[in-house]
Design a protein around this motif. Sequence first.
Motif, mmCIF file in Angstrom:
data_model
loop_
_atom_site.group_PDB
_atom_site.id
_atom_site.type_symbol
_atom_site.label_atom_id
_atom_site.label_comp_id
_atom_site.label_asym_id
_atom_site.label_seq_id
_atom_site.Cartn_x
_atom_site.Cartn_y
_atom_site.Cartn_z
ATOM 1 N N ARG A 9 82.645 9.602 10.067
ATOM 2 C CA ARG A 9 82.610 8.291 9.737
ATOM 3 C C ARG A 9 81.319 7.889 9.725
ATOM 4 O O ARG A 9 80.864 7.209 8.813
ATOM 5 C CB ARG A 9 83.417 7.310 10.640
ATOM 6 N N LEU A 10 80.487 8.161 10.550
ATOM 7 C CA LEU A 10 78.907 7.819 10.502
ATOM 8 C C LEU A 10 78.200 8.681 9.804
ATOM 9 O O LEU A 10 76.936 8.205 9.309
ATOM 10 C CB LEU A 10 78.607 8.038 11.852
ATOM 11 N N ALA A 11 78.511 10.034 9.439
ATOM 12 C CA ALA A 11 77.625 11.058 8.718
ATOM 13 C C ALA A 11 77.294 10.565 7.327
ATOM 14 O O ALA A 11 76.051 10.591 7.007
ATOM 15 C CB ALA A 11 78.351 12.094 8.649
ATOM 16 N N PRO A 12 78.320 9.936 6.609
ATOM 17 C CA PRO A 12 77.770 9.522 5.353
ATOM 18 C C PRO A 12 76.591 8.364 5.176
ATOM 19 O O PRO A 12 75.840 8.618 4.143
ATOM 20 C CB PRO A 12 78.963 8.954 4.413
ATOM 21 N N GLY A 13 76.758 7.425 6.149
ATOM 22 C CA GLY A 13 75.728 6.347 6.234
ATOM 23 C C GLY A 13 74.318 7.077 6.611
ATOM 24 O O GLY A 13 73.352 6.398 6.514
ATOM 25 N N LEU A 14 74.117 8.298 7.177
ATOM 26 C CA LEU A 14 72.866 9.002 7.521
ATOM 27 C C LEU A 14 72.362 10.059 6.418
ATOM 28 O O LEU A 14 71.306 10.694 6.534
ATOM 29 C CB LEU A 14 73.087 9.622 8.657
ATOM 30 N N ALA A 15 73.161 10.088 5.152
ATOM 31 C CA ALA A 15 72.496 10.876 4.061
ATOM 32 C C ALA A 15 71.120 10.388 3.695
ATOM 33 O O ALA A 15 70.858 9.218 3.412
ATOM 34 C CB ALA A 15 73.600 10.731 3.029
ATOM 35 N N GLY A 16 70.379 11.317 3.450
ATOM 36 C CA GLY A 16 68.850 10.994 3.114
ATOM 37 C C GLY A 16 67.923 10.908 4.410
ATOM 38 O O GLY A 16 66.766 10.917 4.284
ATOM 39 N N SER A 17 68.612 10.675 5.610
ATOM 40 C CA SER A 17 67.419 10.455 6.789
ATOM 41 C C SER A 17 66.854 11.619 6.971
ATOM 42 O O SER A 17 67.584 12.855 7.151
ATOM 43 C CB SER A 17 68.429 10.004 7.938
ATOM 44 N N ALA A 18 65.544 11.560 7.275
ATOM 45 C CA ALA A 18 65.027 12.768 7.825
ATOM 46 C C ALA A 18 65.206 13.136 9.254
ATOM 47 O O ALA A 18 65.662 12.492 10.067
ATOM 48 C CB ALA A 18 63.421 12.471 7.791
ATOM 49 N N PRO A 19 64.721 14.544 9.449
ATOM 50 C CA PRO A 19 65.142 14.990 10.770
ATOM 51 C C PRO A 19 64.081 14.569 11.826
ATOM 52 O O PRO A 19 63.113 13.885 11.369
ATOM 53 C CB PRO A 19 64.722 16.413 10.595
ATOM 54 N N LEU A 20 64.377 14.416 13.203
ATOM 55 C CA LEU A 20 63.911 13.677 14.029
ATOM 56 C C LEU A 20 62.583 14.691 14.519
ATOM 57 O O LEU A 20 62.466 15.612 14.076
ATOM 58 C CB LEU A 20 64.269 13.403 15.277
ATOM 59 N N ALA A 21 61.596 14.051 14.791
ATOM 60 C CA ALA A 21 60.563 14.808 15.262
ATOM 61 C C ALA A 21 60.887 15.906 16.838
ATOM 62 O O ALA A 21 61.680 15.080 17.338
ATOM 63 C CB ALA A 21 59.182 14.291 15.759
ATOM 64 N N ARG A 22 60.724 16.936 16.888
ATOM 65 C CA ARG A 22 60.992 17.602 18.238
ATOM 66 C C ARG A 22 60.748 16.806 19.444
ATOM 67 O O ARG A 22 59.551 16.426 19.775
ATOM 68 C CB ARG A 22 60.590 19.120 18.347
ATOM 69 N N ALA A 23 61.776 16.328 20.306
ATOM 70 C CA ALA A 23 61.840 15.747 21.334
ATOM 71 C C ALA A 23 60.942 16.517 22.605
ATOM 72 O O ALA A 23 61.233 17.884 22.606
ATOM 73 C CB ALA A 23 62.916 15.113 21.954
ATOM 74 N N GLU A 24 60.077 16.158 23.420
ATOM 75 C CA GLU A 24 59.598 16.320 24.469
ATOM 76 C C GLU A 24 60.190 16.053 25.740
ATOM 77 O O GLU A 24 60.846 15.200 25.914
ATOM 78 C CB GLU A 24 58.177 16.275 24.621
ATOM 79 N N ALA A 25 60.102 17.039 26.768
ATOM 80 C CA ALA A 25 60.667 16.705 28.031
ATOM 81 C C ALA A 25 60.059 15.587 28.730
ATOM 82 O O ALA A 25 59.112 15.531 28.627
ATOM 83 C CB ALA A 25 60.929 18.058 28.834
ATOM 84 N N PRO A 26 60.876 14.536 29.160
ATOM 85 C CA PRO A 26 59.972 13.371 29.832
ATOM 86 C C PRO A 26 59.505 13.772 31.141
ATOM 87 O O PRO A 26 59.802 14.791 31.708
ATOM 88 C CB PRO A 26 61.253 12.396 30.129
ATOM 89 N N ALA A 27 58.401 13.177 31.638
ATOM 90 C CA ALA A 27 57.785 13.484 32.785
ATOM 91 C C ALA A 27 58.635 13.265 33.985
ATOM 92 O O ALA A 27 58.751 13.964 35.029
ATOM 93 C CB ALA A 27 56.420 12.430 32.819
ATOM 94 N N ASP A 28 59.662 12.115 33.806
ATOM 95 C CA ASP A 28 60.464 11.979 35.012
ATOM 96 C C ASP A 28 61.983 11.527 34.214
ATOM 97 O O ASP A 28 61.760 10.903 33.357
ATOM 98 C CB ASP A 28 60.200 10.883 35.932
#
Length: 660
Positions: free
Chosen positions: A271-290
């Motif tokens: 149900r959610l996927a069609p509303g995200l069509a065209g959205s760019a990939p996120l930048a690769r997340a880094e591990a948090p310090a804590d």
Amino acid sequence: MHLAQTGEALGASYRFGERVGSGAVGEVWTVTSADGRLLAAKVLRPEHAEDPSLVERFVRERSVLLGLQDPRIVPVRDMVVEGARLAIVMDYVAGGSLRDAVKDLGPLPPAAALTAAAEVFDALAFAHSRGVTHRDVKPDNVLLARPFSECGPGDVLVSDFGISDVVGEKVRQTTGLVGTPQYMPPELISQGRSGPEGDVYSAGVLLYELLAGRTPFAGPGTDFTVAYRHVSSRPPRIPVEDAVWDVLEALLSKDPALRPTAREAASTLRRLAPGLAGSAPLARAEAPADFDAVERPATVVRGGLTEEELSALTVLSPADGGAVPELGEAGSATIVRPLPRRDVPARAEARSEEKDATPFWRTRKALLLAGAAAALLVAMVVGFVVLAPADRRTGPTAGAGGQVSAQLQDPALPTGLTVSRTASYEPSSGQTRLSVTYAAQKAPLSGDFLEVIPGLAEGDACPAATWEDASASRNQASITGLDVECGWKLSGVQVPAGGSVQVTAKVSVQPADQQALDAWLRAGSQATAAALQDPATKGTAYPVQRLQGVEVRTPARVVTPSPLKITLVPVWAGGADELNPLYVSPASGKPSQMLTAVTGGEEGLRFSDGCGGALAVDSSGLTVTALQITPQCTLRASVGNFTDLQSPSFSITSRENSDD
């Protein structure tokens, strides 16, 4: 060390091609079948083949895995037991895996990530409906029919169903860890159990990784450090739409009862996927310090430690000489690793003198460190040392009178029937909802089925039950021959080949807690099995659940040319039943109800020549004629799920020799 070589034979039907992967469980090879098909074989490591109990389980799980046929699951085609070699043969999927996609592309476009995850949840939903839990969901085990950039609907397939069950059962029953630390559900770590809800959690981790390029709790530390974050930490927020984050939070809930089912998750993601069509990939997340810690109730150790050992645990810390076992660098490999029990050192009396000379602030800090270490050690002991339950029950722990649920799957029966049961107690209604799922493998199954619904405690009266989806009546021993208390006969059940049906009952039992519900569900399963497999039972009732085998009988000598009289004799727990044949060829009249129940009728029955052309089988596969004189001949038969049946040897003579 390679477990095979190119060109080497695998059993009687396959030949090894190239090695395409390896892991903790074994190696993956391409193999070519006798008819030229390109397949894949997972060859398990030799130490598994040396364990008789594991080989027995391997064979027992074969029928379950072969029957797990769904478009989004890589089908298992065969399982080979050959000397010191165990191998699982499956379809070869050439497009790589989701692991390759994330490695090559980094975070995936949100719409594509949600669509791929939805197909994973579809596969899990089907398996869960058949009573099968994956236990090792991760991108490595999600294969692609084509490279990810070219994938369309139906190109995402989940593999390795049941392999963790086959290989890991002995480890879970002793001491050890089975799974992949970055994808382990918290209940596996803190309570030593996991089921369908655990698969949903692991698939939630997979979705998080597809979106972020990393798993939520990846970071520095050992396997144990990463695994324990699933229990102690919140998943770091990533910059996705609020609706997507709400789904991730639900999938990654610490409480299994708060997670959606696999089917619900698939529906929400679609149900959610069609509303995200065209959205760019996120930048690769880094591990948090804590990592943000979560508040949670104290872990309860359910066994394995004495009061003295528990007392000693409360004062251990790394500074005091206690140590968390070193498990190696954290990674994405499946772990199948036994962990020996550690002796807990006695409390050191001399330590009090040292503490007297220690400033107050330093003492407080030491106590904080000791408390943290104790929590880590207790979770480690429970997750890795405490004996895991031998059955496949799941459900949240609840106090007396609270909502609880449980699940249990029986071993597959010779007829190809698999039975799984789920029970859920709703305090608001004061009733327990029992759902029984019947699944068939190669042949359709039908007729009457027995279910025993006992009271909560031994000696309790049989509870009232209201059935849905089936015509139900009390089992009558005078009719069925089975004298069992609290037995129900479910009539007219129709299970399609490769499919399943579910029947439900509302039962007037009120378990006080999780343990009581587990015991009640197990008692019903055991009582049903005991009644059906009682050697003293006579008669032909409940054939789908009672039939143990089929014997092919022919005359000791046959005259050519003449039809061969064939009798299929049912074998119950008490032995062969010659008085009630399953089928007689040449046939006259309609097939027996027993044959229809276990094969769907004559269409599920076939005979074949076992002596090199001396027998002729007609186009229906049901009538056999003796053609050639031979001193020794055998007939082969396939009866529903009973394949590779063979008659005792008989001779074919001419009429002249017969007259002599």
